[in-house]
Design a protein around this motif. Structure first.
Motif, short mmCIF file in Angstrom:
data_model
loop_
_atom_site.label_atom_id
_atom_site.label_comp_id
_atom_site.label_asym_id
_atom_site.label_seq_id
_atom_site.Cartn_x
_atom_site.Cartn_y
_atom_site.Cartn_z
N ASP A 31 0.84 -1.20 -0.02
CA ASP A 31 0.15 0.04 0.05
C ASP A 31 0.91 1.40 -0.04
O ASP A 31 0.61 2.41 -0.79
CB ASP A 31 -0.85 -0.07 1.11
N LYS A 51 3.77 1.47 -4.38
CA LYS A 51 4.55 0.33 -4.49
C LYS A 51 6.14 0.84 -4.03
O LYS A 51 6.52 2.20 -4.32
CB LYS A 51 4.75 -0.25 -5.66
N TRP A 80 0.96 -3.17 4.67
CA TRP A 80 -0.60 -3.57 4.31
C TRP A 80 -1.23 -3.08 5.44
O TRP A 80 -1.24 -3.54 6.56
CB TRP A 80 -0.37 -5.11 4.25
N TYR A 497 -9.35 -11.20 -10.74
CA TYR A 497 -10.38 -10.27 -10.13
C TYR A 497 -11.70 -10.85 -10.81
O TYR A 497 -12.54 -9.95 -11.09
CB TYR A 497 -10.30 -8.99 -10.48
N CYS A 599 -3.99 -8.06 -15.29
CA CYS A 599 -4.21 -7.66 -13.70
C CYS A 599 -2.56 -7.84 -13.28
O CYS A 599 -1.52 -8.45 -14.07
CB CYS A 599 -4.82 -9.05 -13.14
N GLU A 600 -2.62 -7.16 -12.10
CA GLU A 600 -1.28 -7.49 -11.49
C GLU A 600 -1.09 -8.74 -10.65
O GLU A 600 -1.34 -8.92 -9.65
CB GLU A 600 -1.11 -6.31 -10.26
N GLN A 603 1.21 -9.43 -7.33
CA GLN A 603 0.85 -8.67 -5.94
C GLN A 603 -0.60 -8.13 -6.24
O GLN A 603 -0.96 -6.95 -6.37
CB GLN A 603 1.51 -7.37 -5.93
N ARG A 605 -4.42 -6.70 -5.76
CA ARG A 605 -5.06 -5.72 -5.04
C ARG A 605 -5.50 -6.23 -3.62
O ARG A 605 -6.03 -7.15 -3.67
CB ARG A 605 -5.92 -4.79 -5.48
N ASN A 606 -5.26 -5.39 -2.64
CA ASN A 606 -5.80 -5.72 -1.25
C ASN A 606 -5.16 -6.85 -0.61
O ASN A 606 -5.41 -7.09 0.46
CB ASN A 606 -7.35 -5.88 -0.86
#
Ligand code: F6R
Length: 614
Positions: A31, A51, A80, A497, A599-600, A603, A605-606
């Motif tokens: 975060d 990041k 986080w 996701y 998408c990443e 890592q 999200r969240n």
């Protein structure tokens, strides 16, 4: 969850090692990130949301190369978020004493509200919403000239968990670190000392490490490390050698850690198996379990605790132990277990599954089970991790470091380790020598069978194109393949996701089938094991509602393919290995869908690797 790095040297600038260390720990949280650097002139703090790369850019701009040499001591953090949004103000390090003291922290200070109110009454101004800032002000308040004593005094007031590192301009050259409930490792280099939340940030500098234990506080200077208890009594901790090398934690030419780790599985699983199959007796050796045949024979019930992917592996374990060892098994989500006042005792064997060996709820389940007198074993990947140490006996997975936040090779290694454990338990009870022989030979094929699934990578990437636009997916499986369906759904949720749900194949028609349409594909686990025909019947029900169905089928199974929209082939195996080959196919499927959706992947999200908060 949250990554901490500290660096102390006589000669080397801390800036590079801190940023490198943070990049290696980024999978623990991403975060925001920050560093505190100490020189003879005092502390300088740099923080940034997002990041570590953004923090590195900030440092490039703010700190020219020639100025970096004077900062030979520093601490750093990648966050986080638990308390407060991911803003610069909430990013660590947090400061106190007018910017003279900086502190980074992983964990949760449970009584922070009361502590904060007390400090505010005494005029302390808070700059963030975090629980950590309380710690920084408390240490400053107790600092009467002895930094280590100040940290100890502060920590005695704290309820909760912490891995922390602190530096202060009043104590040049000193860094104090402490641990309770959140891991902290000290790397002893030839000229430098590196501290980190896990060894992946240390192995670039040294393989000689000390794992701090709960309640340890250490004073670190460039000359060495002094470890104490909170009551300031000296404590001796062994220096251990890490057997991971740098290559193991780098991408090695792959685009993402996730795909690298998926492809590492044949080798990782060969390491899980190495020296553990006893072909002469049709059983498994597993000396780390340290349980006599008499103790094994006395087990009346097994409880397997874990979270997320580890829980799914534990659910596979239920089928393995019940069929091979005739013992009833309850797989339990670790948090639910620990708060349910669980009924366990000396006749029960509790197996804790955890890749990281640090998951807070799983650790608490271990402690509760030990308190209640059960036999407790840990099946962990990270050597020296808290669960492995506290369980005191168990099976290391030896799958190598897992950096991608989405767990892949740990799952197959866990199922493999559970299978060997079930074989061993079965052979001390009623499993015949012939059945044991068959299983030993089947288990020894696991690395090759997984290699065969990986050969399907291109075909799976092509199929993924057809499903990558779906916004909802159902995964169905029956029996031992039901947890595989849950794992397939979890993988695609985390990395792509996509809303996905895993169901027992027969359960779909008890409600969820209402959601099926041509826009809601189903992924069906159809390896050729008992029950497959029934699942095929459920597939027909889905097709009748126009839902496209992708099947994970045994190679050459024409009758299954005939009712499917698409198929991914896995090699033929016995029942026990079917979740392993099926899940590897689903890992690749999730990876390719995520890639197509941009998408990443490593890592998401969240998320964060290693969930050390409840
Ligand atoms: C899923 C995932 C998580 C972990 C869970 C338990 O891909 O990574 O669901 O499996 O947080 O972690 P460990 O196994 O470290 O206890």
């Amino acid at each position: 969850m949250c990554g901490i790095v500290g660096f102390s040297s006589k000669t080397t600038s801390a800036v590079g090692p801190l940023v490198n260390g943070l990049s290696r720990l980024e999978y623990r949280g991403y975060d925001s990130a920050g560093v505190a650097l100490a020189s003879a002139e005092g502390l300088r703090i740099y923080k940034q949301t997002g990041k570590v790369a953004k923090l590195a850019q900030l440092l490039e701009r703010a700190l020219p190369e020639r100025e970096r040499a004077k900062y030979t001591l520093g601490i750093a953090h990648t966050r986080w978020a638990t308390h407060g949004l991911p803003t610069v103000a909430n990013a660590h390090p947090h400061v106190a004493d007018g910017g003279r003291l900086a502190l980074v922290h992983n964990g949760i200070i449970e009584n922070y509200a009361a502590l904060r109110a007390g400090l505010e009454k005494r005029g302390v101004k808070f700059l963030s919403q975090t629980d950590t800032e309380v710690l920084a002000h408390l240490v400053a308040a107790f600092d009467k000239g002895d930094f280590l004593a100040a940290v100890c005094d502060a920590l005695k007031r704290v309820e909760g968990t912490y891995g922390l590192a602190a530096i202060s301009a009043r104590h040049p050259g000193e860094m104090v670190v402490a641990r309770k409930g959140s891991p902290l490792v000290i790397g002893i280099g030839e000229k430098d000392v590196v501290v980190a939340s896990d060894v992946s940030a240390i192995v670039a500098y040294t393989r000689q490490v000390i794992y701090l234990k709960d309640g340890d506080v250490a004073m670190i200077t460039p000359d060495g490390v002094d470890i104490h208890s909170l009551d300031n009594a000296p404590v001796a901790r062994e220096v251990q050698e890490v057997d991971w090398d740098l290559g193991a934690i780098e991408k090695g030419g792959y685009e993402h850690f996730m795909i690298k780790e998926i492809f590492e599985q044949p080798e990782a699983l060969a390491n899980t198996l190495r020296g553990r199959l006893d072909a002469a007796n049709g059983t498994a050796l597993l000396s780390g379990l340290n349980l006599s045949p008499r103790e094994l024979a006395a087990v009346r019930r097994l409880v397997i605790v874990g979270c997320g992917t580890s829980l799914h592996a534990g659910m596979v374990g239920k089928y393995l132990f019940e069929s091979l060892a005739d013992v009833p098994v309850s797989p339990e989500q670790a948090a639910e277990f620990r708060y349910s006042n669980p009924i366990v005792g000396p006749d029960d064997w509790v197996i804790a599954l955890s890749q990281s060996g640090e998951t807070a709820d799983t650790l608490a389940a271990v402690r509760e089970s030990i308190r209640k007198g059960a036999l407790v074993s840990g099946l962990c990947n990270v050597v020296g991790s808290t669960i492995a140490r506290e369980a005191g006996r168990g099976v290391y997975l030896h799958a190598g470091p897992e950096i991608s936040v989405a767990s892949t090779k740990a799952f197959t290694a866990q199922v493999t380790a559970l299978l060997m454990t079930a074989l061993k338990l079965g052979r001390t009870r009623r499993l015949s020598r012939e059945a044991g022989d068959r299983l030993v030979s089947e288990i020894s094929r696991i690395p090759d069978l997984v290699g065969k699934v990986l050969e399907q990578n291109d075909a799976i990437a092509a199929v993924a194109q057809k499903y990558a636009q779906a916004n909802d997916l159902f995964f169905i499986g029956r029996g031992i393949l039901y947890p595989a369906a849950l794992e397939g759904a979890l993988k695609i949720k985390e990395v792509a996701y996509v809303h996905a749900e895993g169901y027992q194949a027969a359960e779909l028609k008890h409600g969820p089938i209402a959601l099926l349409s041509e826009k809601t594909p189903v992924v069906a686990l159809l390896a050729n094991i008992p029950g497959k025909e029934k699942t095929l019947g459920n597939v027909q029900e889905c097709r009748a509602r126009n839902a496209p169905v992708l099947g994970i089928v045994t190679a050459g199974d024409a009758s299954a393919k005939a009712v499917l929209s698409d198929a991914i082939e896995v090699p033929a195996t016995g029942v026990e290995l079917s979740p392993i080959v099926s899940v590897v196919a689903l890992q690749l499927f999730a990876y390719h869908v995520a890639r197509l959706r941009g998408c990443e992947i490593d890592q998401p999200r969240n998320l964060a690797k290693s969930v050390t908060v409840e």
